[in-house]
Write a protein that holds these residues in place. Structure first.
Motif, short mmCIF file in Angstrom:
data_model
loop_
_atom_site.label_atom_id
_atom_site.label_comp_id
_atom_site.label_asym_id
_atom_site.label_seq_id
_atom_site.Cartn_x
_atom_site.Cartn_y
_atom_site.Cartn_z
N PRO A 119 -4.34 0.56 -1.60
CA PRO A 119 -3.63 -0.68 -1.91
C PRO A 119 -2.94 -0.56 -3.27
CG PRO A 119 -5.97 -0.95 -2.33
CD PRO A 119 -5.79 0.41 -1.71
N VAL A 120 -1.73 -1.09 -3.36
CA VAL A 120 -1.04 -1.12 -4.65
C VAL A 120 -1.52 -2.38 -5.36
CG1 VAL A 120 1.18 -1.15 -5.83
CG2 VAL A 120 0.91 0.16 -3.71
N ASN A 121 -2.60 -2.21 -6.11
CA ASN A 121 -3.22 -3.33 -6.82
C ASN A 121 -3.49 -2.92 -8.26
OD1 ASN A 121 -5.46 -1.66 -6.69
ND2 ASN A 121 -6.50 -2.83 -5.11
N TRP A 140 -11.08 33.22 14.65
CA TRP A 140 -10.47 33.97 15.74
C TRP A 140 -9.04 34.39 15.43
CZ3 TRP A 140 -13.17 29.38 16.67
CH2 TRP A 140 -14.46 29.56 17.20
N GLY A 141 -8.60 34.11 14.20
CA GLY A 141 -7.25 34.51 13.80
C GLY A 141 -6.17 33.52 14.15
N HIS A 142 -6.54 32.31 14.62
CA HIS A 142 -5.54 31.28 14.94
C HIS A 142 -5.21 30.48 13.69
CE1 HIS A 142 -7.64 31.95 18.86
NE2 HIS A 142 -6.37 32.07 19.23
N LEU A 143 -3.94 30.18 13.55
CA LEU A 143 -3.49 29.35 12.43
C LEU A 143 -3.81 27.89 12.73
CD1 LEU A 143 -2.05 29.64 9.71
CD2 LEU A 143 0.09 29.16 10.89
N ARG A 144 -4.52 27.24 11.86
CA ARG A 144 -4.93 25.84 12.03
C ARG A 144 -4.40 24.99 10.89
NH1 ARG A 144 -6.60 25.77 17.15
NH2 ARG A 144 -8.29 27.20 17.53
N THR A 145 -4.15 23.73 11.19
CA THR A 145 -3.71 22.79 10.18
C THR A 145 -4.58 21.54 10.27
OG1 THR A 145 -1.44 23.60 10.28
CG2 THR A 145 -1.77 21.43 9.31
N ASP A 146 -5.15 21.14 9.16
CA ASP A 146 -5.88 19.89 9.06
C ASP A 146 -5.07 18.93 8.21
OD1 ASP A 146 -8.06 20.77 10.53
OD2 ASP A 146 -9.14 21.47 8.76
N ARG A 147 -5.07 17.67 8.61
CA ARG A 147 -4.31 16.65 7.86
C ARG A 147 -5.21 15.45 7.64
NH1 ARG A 147 -0.15 12.63 9.82
NH2 ARG A 147 1.00 12.09 7.94
N TRP A 148 -5.37 15.07 6.37
CA TRP A 148 -6.13 13.88 6.02
C TRP A 148 -5.15 12.87 5.44
CZ3 TRP A 148 -7.67 18.79 4.71
CH2 TRP A 148 -8.87 19.24 5.25
N VAL A 149 -5.25 11.64 5.89
CA VAL A 149 -4.38 10.58 5.39
C VAL A 149 -5.26 9.50 4.78
CG1 VAL A 149 -2.69 8.82 6.03
CG2 VAL A 149 -2.62 11.06 7.12
N LEU A 205 -5.28 11.65 -3.48
CA LEU A 205 -4.77 10.89 -4.62
C LEU A 205 -4.08 11.82 -5.61
CD1 LEU A 205 -4.45 8.28 -6.23
CD2 LEU A 205 -6.68 8.76 -7.27
N MET A 206 -4.69 12.96 -5.92
CA MET A 206 -4.08 13.89 -6.87
C MET A 206 -2.74 14.39 -6.36
SD MET A 206 -4.46 15.26 -9.81
CE MET A 206 -2.83 15.77 -10.34
N ARG A 207 -2.67 14.73 -5.08
CA ARG A 207 -1.40 15.19 -4.51
C ARG A 207 -0.34 14.08 -4.58
NH1 ARG A 207 -1.79 18.85 0.31
NH2 ARG A 207 -2.35 20.14 -1.43
N PHE A 208 -0.75 12.85 -4.26
CA PHE A 208 0.17 11.71 -4.33
C PHE A 208 0.70 11.54 -5.76
CE2 PHE A 208 0.52 7.19 -5.45
CZ PHE A 208 1.57 6.82 -4.64
N LEU A 209 -0.19 11.59 -6.75
CA LEU A 209 0.24 11.42 -8.14
C LEU A 209 1.20 12.53 -8.57
CD1 LEU A 209 -3.17 10.29 -9.70
CD2 LEU A 209 -1.15 8.86 -9.31
N LYS A 210 0.90 13.76 -8.20
CA LYS A 210 1.79 14.87 -8.56
C LYS A 210 3.16 14.72 -7.91
CE LYS A 210 0.04 19.09 -8.48
NZ LYS A 210 -0.82 20.26 -8.10
N GLU A 214 0.84 -1.20 0.00
CA GLU A 214 0.00 0.00 0.00
C GLU A 214 0.87 1.25 0.00
OE1 GLU A 214 -2.49 -0.19 3.49
OE2 GLU A 214 -0.93 0.61 4.77
N VAL A 215 0.26 2.35 -0.43
CA VAL A 215 0.92 3.65 -0.42
C VAL A 215 0.04 4.61 0.38
CG1 VAL A 215 2.18 3.36 -2.58
CG2 VAL A 215 -0.14 4.29 -2.63
N THR A 216 0.65 5.65 0.90
CA THR A 216 -0.07 6.63 1.70
C THR A 216 -0.14 7.95 0.94
OG1 THR A 216 0.71 5.60 3.73
CG2 THR A 216 -0.11 7.85 3.90
#
Length: 186
Positions: free
Chosen positions: A39-41, A26-35, A117-122, A13-15
């Motif tokens: 499967p490499v199939n 409120w002016g706070h810097l936030r970071t969201d992360r999706w993983v 997926l698009m980010r992974f491919l790029k 598999e790849v991530t």
């Protein structure tokens, strides 16, 4: 004569991930992360092949209807191209991804809704025809995982006749790497 790559490393598999940074109300810097793990199939390898030959990023300046970050595969208008489009949609569906087919005056467009997926491919395969390439981990995959990628790639930018693959690209790197894949497949 070219040396035939013999080294094989099977990756299960790849991530793919998406990181988004923004300022909240409120002016706070936030970071969201999706993983997202894929499967490499045969399905992923088929989408990789079509990305290398027909893929780009949906959205941006020329396409106001789409949010940037989705995968777009641009096929022609003949019956075979429609079949390739449906093959890509089926592969995406089996990977748990939503997609859509649009028939335009330019051809058949498949949009696969997955920013990770698009980010992974790029990141892994480059962006823009001239910059596309194969990472080493792909070249080292076993034959049964390389075949769907090569078949999908030649459906878009090449052909297979009389037992011979012919590939076309403006990327010299990609051509040389596809030659290694063909040699590995025999």
């Amino acid at each position: 004569a070219f040396p035939v790559p013999q080294e094989t490393e099977d990756i299960k598999e790849v991530t793919a991930e998406r990181v988004s940074t923004y300022t909240d109300q409120w002016g706070h810097l936030r970071t969201d992360r999706w993983v997202r793990k894929f499967p490499v199939n045969a399905d992923l390898m088929t989408l990789i092949g079509y990305y290398l030959s027909e893929g780009t990023e949906a959205g941006g300046h020329s396409d106001r209807k789409e949010r940037a970050g989705n995968l777009r595969l641009c096929f022609g208008k003949n019956l075979m191209e429609f079949q390739y489009a449906y093959e890509a949609v089926d592969a995406a569906k089996r990977l748990g991804l939503n997609s859509r087919i649009d028939v335009t005056k330019y051809g058949v467009w498949v949009t696969i809704f997955s920013t990770p997926l698009m980010r992974f491919l790029k990141e892994q395969f480059g962006y823009g025809s001239l910059n596309k390439h194969l990472p080493l981990w792909v070249i080292k995959l076993p034959k049964e995982k390389l075949e769907p990628m090569l078949r999908a790639y030649t459906n878009g930018d090449g052909n297979y006749r009389n037992g011979v693959y012919r590939v076309v690209s403006v990327s010299r790197n990609l051509l040389e790497q596809m030659r290694l894949v063909c040699l590995k497949l025999g």
